[in-house]
Each structure stands twice: as C-alpha cells, then as structure tokens.
Design a protein around this motif. Sequence first.
Motif, PDB file in Angstrom:
ATOM      1  N   UNK A  41       0.739  -1.201   0.039  1.00  0.00           N
ATOM      2  CA  UNK A  41       0.061   0.028  -0.130  1.00  0.00           C
ATOM      3  C   UNK A  41       0.660   1.169   0.206  1.00  0.00           C
ATOM      4  N   UNK A  42       2.047   1.241   0.578  1.00  0.00           N
ATOM      5  CA  UNK A  42       2.918   2.336   0.889  1.00  0.00           C
ATOM      6  C   UNK A  42       3.695   2.546  -0.617  1.00  0.00           C
ATOM      7  N   UNK A  43       3.697   1.482  -1.462  1.00  0.00           N
ATOM      8  CA  UNK A  43       4.260   1.885  -2.689  1.00  0.00           C
ATOM      9  C   UNK A  43       3.415   2.098  -3.581  1.00  0.00           C
ATOM     10  N   UNK A  44       2.283   1.761  -3.364  1.00  0.00           N
ATOM     11  CA  UNK A  44       1.086   2.251  -4.441  1.00  0.00           C
ATOM     12  C   UNK A  44       0.714   3.733  -4.100  1.00  0.00           C
ATOM     13  N   UNK A  45       0.878   3.862  -2.796  1.00  0.00           N
ATOM     14  CA  UNK A  45       0.798   5.671  -2.426  1.00  0.00           C
ATOM     15  C   UNK A  45       1.981   6.215  -3.363  1.00  0.00           C
ATOM     16  N   UNK A  46       3.088   5.753  -3.242  1.00  0.00           N
ATOM     17  CA  UNK A  46       4.158   6.283  -3.914  1.00  0.00           C
ATOM     18  C   UNK A  46       3.827   6.402  -5.201  1.00  0.00           C
ATOM     19  N   UNK A  47       3.240   5.489  -5.942  1.00  0.00           N
ATOM     20  CA  UNK A  47       2.972   5.749  -7.338  1.00  0.00           C
ATOM     21  C   UNK A  47       1.678   6.851  -7.530  1.00  0.00           C
ATOM     22  N   UNK A  48       1.095   7.026  -6.865  1.00  0.00           N
ATOM     23  CA  UNK A  48      -0.041   7.703  -6.659  1.00  0.00           C
ATOM     24  C   UNK A  48       0.329   9.085  -6.627  1.00  0.00           C
ATOM     25  N   UNK A  49       1.382   9.376  -5.708  1.00  0.00           N
ATOM     26  CA  UNK A  49       1.905  10.567  -5.456  1.00  0.00           C
ATOM     27  C   UNK A  49       2.603  11.048  -6.788  1.00  0.00           C
ATOM     28  N   UNK A  50       3.176  10.055  -7.547  1.00  0.00           N
ATOM     29  CA  UNK A  50       4.056  10.362  -8.622  1.00  0.00           C
ATOM     30  C   UNK A  50       3.174  10.784  -9.744  1.00  0.00           C
ATOM     31  N   UNK A  51       1.858  10.247  -9.789  1.00  0.00           N
ATOM     32  CA  UNK A  51       1.105  10.685 -10.880  1.00  0.00           C
ATOM     33  C   UNK A  51       0.591  11.857 -10.351  1.00  0.00           C
ATOM     34  N   UNK A  52       0.310  12.135  -9.244  1.00  0.00           N
ATOM     35  CA  UNK A  52      -0.249  13.861  -9.113  1.00  0.00           C
ATOM     36  C   UNK A  52       0.536  14.724  -9.292  1.00  0.00           C
ATOM     37  N   UNK A  53       2.155  14.346  -9.245  1.00  0.00           N
ATOM     38  CA  UNK A  53       3.171  15.457  -9.775  1.00  0.00           C
ATOM     39  C   UNK A  53       3.433  15.396 -11.097  1.00  0.00           C
ATOM     40  N   UNK A  54       2.750  14.399 -11.803  1.00  0.00           N
ATOM     41  CA  UNK A  54       3.088  14.586 -13.248  1.00  0.00           C
ATOM     42  C   UNK A  54       2.437  15.599 -14.060  1.00  0.00           C
ATOM     43  N   UNK A  55       3.165  16.145 -15.051  1.00  0.00           N
ATOM     44  CA  UNK A  55       2.638  17.326 -16.076  1.00  0.00           C
ATOM     45  C   UNK A  55       1.775  16.382 -17.021  1.00  0.00           C
ATOM     46  N   UNK A  56       0.393  16.422 -16.982  1.00  0.00           N
ATOM     47  CA  UNK A  56      -0.265  15.623 -17.997  1.00  0.00           C
ATOM     48  C   UNK A  56      -0.515  16.286 -19.279  1.00  0.00           C
ATOM     49  N   UNK A  57      -0.214  17.465 -19.649  1.00  0.00           N
ATOM     50  CA  UNK A  57      -0.143  18.146 -20.828  1.00  0.00           C
ATOM     51  C   UNK A  57      -0.117  17.174 -22.179  1.00  0.00           C
ATOM     52  N   UNK A  58       0.604  16.300 -22.112  1.00  0.00           N
ATOM     53  CA  UNK A  58       0.802  15.387 -23.167  1.00  0.00           C
ATOM     54  C   UNK A  58      -0.158  14.596 -23.602  1.00  0.00           C
ATOM     55  N   UNK A  59      -1.192  14.342 -22.856  1.00  0.00           N
ATOM     56  CA  UNK A  59      -2.562  13.617 -23.140  1.00  0.00           C
ATOM     57  C   UNK A  59      -3.280  14.503 -24.063  1.00  0.00           C
ATOM     58  N   UNK A  60      -3.279  15.847 -23.714  1.00  0.00           N
ATOM     59  CA  UNK A  60      -4.146  16.615 -24.535  1.00  0.00           C
ATOM     60  C   UNK A  60      -3.880  16.765 -26.155  1.00  0.00           C
TER      61      UNK A  60
END
Length: 294
Positions: A275-294
């Motif tokens: 769960x701690x590792x998945x939380x790290x994954x989630x935090x990384x997704x939160x910090x990602x610049x997702x403009x490349x999806x647009x």
Amino acid sequence: MDLPLTPDAGPPLQDEPQPYGLIRPATHRVPVIFASPHSGRAYPADFVAAARLDPVALRKSEDGFVDELFGAAPAEGMPLLAATFPRVFCDVNREPWELDPGMFDGPLPPWVNTASPRVGAGLGTIARVVATGEAVYRRQLSFCEAEDRIRRYWQPYHAALAALIAETRAEFGTCLLIDCHSMPTHPAQAANPPDFVLGDAHGTACAPRATRLVEEALAGMGYRVRRNDPYAGGYVTRHYGRPREGVHALQIEVARPLYMDEARIERLPRMAALQADITRLIAGLAATDWRFLG
C-alpha cells in the motif's frame, strides 16, 4: 462496509446497498481518476440466500481490498470511485447485458448478448460461476432479477464513472482513468509470475507514454511488471479508453499473493508495504505534467 476477517464469518447482509462510494479530493489537481469496480463486499441478503455456495466461496471473485490499496488517491488530489456490491452479484466490467441463457427460467430478449466469450466462460454481467469454477446458484434466475440488478447497480455505477470522466475532461481537457483490479497467480506463469499487469488494450485505450510512466514507476520499486499479458483490459478499459477523444484508460492488475491470503480472504501483514508503494505511485501521478495527453 468491511467484512469480518474470519473465514467462517459471512459477508454483511444488506437489503439494498448503495451501488457505489465516491471519495472526492478537496481539490481535483490533475486529470486522473481512480476506480475499483470489483472490490465491493456488501452482499444483498436475498442473493446470499439464493446462492449454493458458502460465504467464503462467494468471495473468491472479489478483488479483495483493492479500494484500500489505492485509497490514497483523494488525498493526492484525485477522486476514487468504488463499487460497493460484489462482482459475483453484478459485474460492472462487462457489457450491461451479457447473460448466459442457461441460467434463466425463460427466454431472454433478442437484444441480450448471449454469445460473448465471457458468457461462455460463465462470467457474464451476472456470473454463473465464481473464479474457481463453482456454480453460484441453486436455482435458475428470472430475467427480471438480472434486469433489476443491472438497472439498480450496473447503470448507477457507470453513470457515476461517465460523469467523473466528463467532468475531468471538461476541467482539464483530458482524462486518465486508472481501473484498479487484483489477480490470482496465473497457472501458465507460476514460475515467474508478474506483480503487476498493465492493460491498455494493446496500446489502443491509453497513450503509450502514460502506460510507460506507470510501468517505469512500478519497475523502479522492484516489481515485475507486464503489459497486456494475460490481462489487456476489460469492458471498462475498452469502452472508455478513447485517446483520440481525450480519454485514456489503463487497467492495473495487482497480484493477490503480494498482500492477501486468497484462501481466507484476509489481509496479510505485508499489505502495508504494498500500500505504501502504491501510494508512492499515486503521488508520482499527482506530480506529473499531463499536458502530453491533450
């Protein structure tokens, strides 16, 4: 509502559980949403009474505790949607009308999909068997029973999911849906089982860069990660994942032996580390610049 953790204890019986729970963040910070369609564990009393299986056997199809594994999403600025009803009762990762005609006491409407591979395996919208292959029911069902489940559970869950996707796309211009699941050890891969399988419908449901980002994050933590083998994504991934329309869907399958006792449907002590590792994954997704999806 959580279940008792002893193997001889039954699931909580509810006459009509709410179809889903939605936890929203204080501020939706990035265009990512999480969903857990198969971790529901509120079993309607009439369903349990109609089943020929004991409560633990009924639970074999659950993606046990997956909603907890990904529970950090709202705190990191992303909503988390979770079905409250169990997959064996009504499977929201199927088309709404994938039904096995042999399960019913009368003919089905002609528009029902009775010929899909999922139906043939006994795993349609209303499952004929649990994951171990045992038959669920002691009697045939009426079509009215299936229709009631689909209208009261399947449809509200998907209405909530579609609304979240539309809301996210309207706010950010794009949306990435992370569809969260768990998997038993696959017999064909017993010698070298993956810890995670990422399903993007072989690159058609999600931008390759997004899939790669998740893959690299998990591999960087030491996990064995595979793509689309043996799970490329179910109905949710294929139905909602439309990258050309700005909506991406990525299915994540987590190996159950990493965190739970599959026979007893119990959390293992090592679940906390996962769960701690998945939380790290989630935090990384939160910090990602997702403009490349647009």
